[in-house]
Write an enzyme that holds these catalytic residues in place. Structure first.
Site, PDB file in Angstrom:
ATOM      1  N   HIS A   1      -8.933  -0.842   4.588  1.00  0.00           N
ATOM      2  CA  HIS A   1      -8.577   0.583   4.530  1.00  0.00           C
ATOM      3  C   HIS A   1      -8.020   0.893   3.139  1.00  0.00           C
ATOM      4  CE1 HIS A   1      -6.528   4.400   5.285  1.00  0.00           C
ATOM      5  NE2 HIS A   1      -7.300   4.524   6.364  1.00  0.00           N
TER       6      HIS A   1
ATOM      7  N   GLU B   1      -5.786   2.908   2.073  1.00  0.00           N
ATOM      8  CA  GLU B   1      -4.325   2.971   1.927  1.00  0.00           C
ATOM      9  C   GLU B   1      -3.744   1.560   1.779  1.00  0.00           C
ATOM     10  OE1 GLU B   1      -2.061   5.214   4.905  1.00  0.00           O
ATOM     11  OE2 GLU B   1      -0.429   3.787   4.562  1.00  0.00           O
TER      12      GLU B   1
ATOM     13  N   THR C   1       0.417   3.955   7.257  1.00  0.00           N
ATOM     14  CA  THR C   1       1.059   5.142   7.848  1.00  0.00           C
ATOM     15  C   THR C   1       0.388   5.650   9.122  1.00  0.00           C
ATOM     16  OG1 THR C   1      -0.305   6.548   6.447  1.00  0.00           O
ATOM     17  CG2 THR C   1       1.889   6.007   5.618  1.00  0.00           C
TER      18      THR C   1
ATOM     19  N   ASN D   1      -6.193   7.387  11.944  1.00  0.00           N
ATOM     20  CA  ASN D   1      -5.326   8.001  12.961  1.00  0.00           C
ATOM     21  C   ASN D   1      -6.135   8.635  14.084  1.00  0.00           C
ATOM     22  OD1 ASN D   1      -4.891  11.224  12.807  1.00  0.00           O
ATOM     23  ND2 ASN D   1      -5.548  10.440  10.821  1.00  0.00           N
TER      24      ASN D   1
HETATM   25 FE1  SF4 Z   1       0.514  11.671   4.786  1.00  0.00          FE
HETATM   26 FE2  SF4 Z   1      -0.977  12.774   6.635  1.00  0.00          FE
HETATM   27 FE3  SF4 Z   1      -1.412  10.256   5.937  1.00  0.00          FE
HETATM   28 FE4  SF4 Z   1       0.755  10.964   7.329  1.00  0.00          FE
HETATM   29  S1  SF4 Z   1      -1.377  11.084   8.015  1.00  0.00           S
HETATM   30  S2  SF4 Z   1       0.717   9.613   5.564  1.00  0.00           S
HETATM   31  S3  SF4 Z   1       1.264  12.964   6.444  1.00  0.00           S
HETATM   32  S4  SF4 Z   1      -1.699  12.053   4.661  1.00  0.00           S
END
Ligand code: SF4
Length: 334
Positions: A130, A132, A170, A230
């Site tokens: 990923h 990130e 995150t 997510n």
């Molecule tokens: Fe930032 Fe949105 Fe990623 Fe959360 S989901 S870390 S608020 S970009």
């Protein structure tokens, strides 16, 4: 069930755009307006097909790496963040950069730098590959070990079990991450916690909302792209929380009527990179299939708002343009 049994949609709130995505997308839009097309963007600005296609139509050019950007051109870094090596590559090519990394991702980068400086081994819980995770790991590659979920814990080794800390991506499942931490702590009892939650407010809020609707839903639909961490987690959380079935779709045209055979309640939510228009389209399609009642189930309100990336703000200000942003529309009318 008779033909007349009322069929409803339970619409999760919060859902959709988070503050980091809202800011990153607006950064590309403003850059296109201000500098004109093309504007290069390294990686998908946010993990959503519709957003990327819409921005491409307006003149954004998405590239995988900075070496695809012409020397001296402008490039925007995505909301997922980049490693220091990527900043260095951009500088070496004389690129004008606009960093749209979400401030909540930057916070995790800073934690990684600080713990590495204090010579901790950092166990970074996240999904291999990923963007990130690549960006965060690149802050301190000698100190960071990726932990790809609970099943990876057995193989993790550290230099000094008394100096070890966990951090995380995150956008993970809160419950699964806590299970990974539990297993890590069994193995390394001195494991230190991050100074504050790494799984961001938006990820957590969307999971809490889907947990609330899932037990009452025969089917939960999650609007979001396959590469949106997510969004994929929301399907898993819905199933773990009692949904009869759960499907992820990029858009309404991917819905299959057979999924709703015999269903009277459909749960509906969307990932943090999903514009509300895609949810509206799903509501319209479900309405055509008899799900006429829409009931919003809200578990939190969100008013977090980030200012535009520093470099862009400076250029807009210098040109006498406003850098003010409209208030985030979390409380959308149903
Ligand atoms: Fe930032 Fe949105 Fe990623 Fe959360 S989901 S870390 S608020 S970009």
């Amino acid at each position: 069930m008779t033909e007349n049994t009322p069929k409803r949609i339970l619409l999760a709130a919060p859902r959709g755009y988070c503050a980091g995505v809202d800011r990153a997308v607006e950064a590309v839009e403003k850059a296109l307006e201000h500098y004109g097309a093309p504007v290069y963007v390294r990686k998908e600005i946010v993990h959503n097909k519709y957003v990327v296609e819409s921005l491409t139509e307006r003149g954004a050019i998405f590239v995988e790496e900075t070496d695809e950007v012409p020397e001296g051109a402008r490039v925007i870094f995505s909301a997922h963040g980049v490693s220091p090596a990527v900043h260095a590559q951009a500088a070496a090519r004389n690129l004008d950069t606009i960093d749209a990394t979400c401030p909540l991702v930057t916070k995790v980068h800073k934690e990684a730098v600080r713990f590495a400086k204090d010579d901790f081994d950092i166990l970074l819980i996240g999904h291999e590959g990923h963007e990130e995770v690549e960006g965060t790991a690149g802050e301190a590659p000698e100190h960071i070990t990726l932990v790809n979920g609970p099943e990876a814990v057995d193989d993790i080794e550290v230099r000094d079990p008394e100096r070890v800390v966990w951090l995380s991506q995150t956008t993970l499942s809160v419950d699964e991450t806590m299970e990974t931490v539990r297993l890590l702590r069994e193995k390394f009892p001195q494991l230190a916690d991050p100074p504050s939650d790494d799984i961001c407010y938006a990820t957590q809020n969307r999971q809490v909302a889907v947990k609330k609707i899932a037990p009452q839903a025969d089917v939960v639909i999650v609007v979001g792209s396959a590469n949106s961490s997510n969004s994929v987690r929301l399907v898993e959380v819905a199933l773990e929380s009692g949904a009869g079935a759960s499907y992820r779709v990029d858009q309404a045209s991917e819905l299959q009527q057979a999924w709703f055979d015999g269903a009277t309640s459909v749960g509906l939510t969307s990932g943090a990179s999903v514009p509300e228009i895609l949810v509206r389209d799903v509501i319209t399609q479900l309405g055509e299939w008899g799900f006429g009642d829409v009931e919003e189930v809200r578990t939190a309100t969100e008013d977090l708002m980030f200012s535009l990336p520093r470099e862009l703000r400076a250029d807009l200000k210098a040109a006498g343009q406003s850098t003010k942003r409209p208030k985030q529309l979390d409380l959308r009318p149903v």
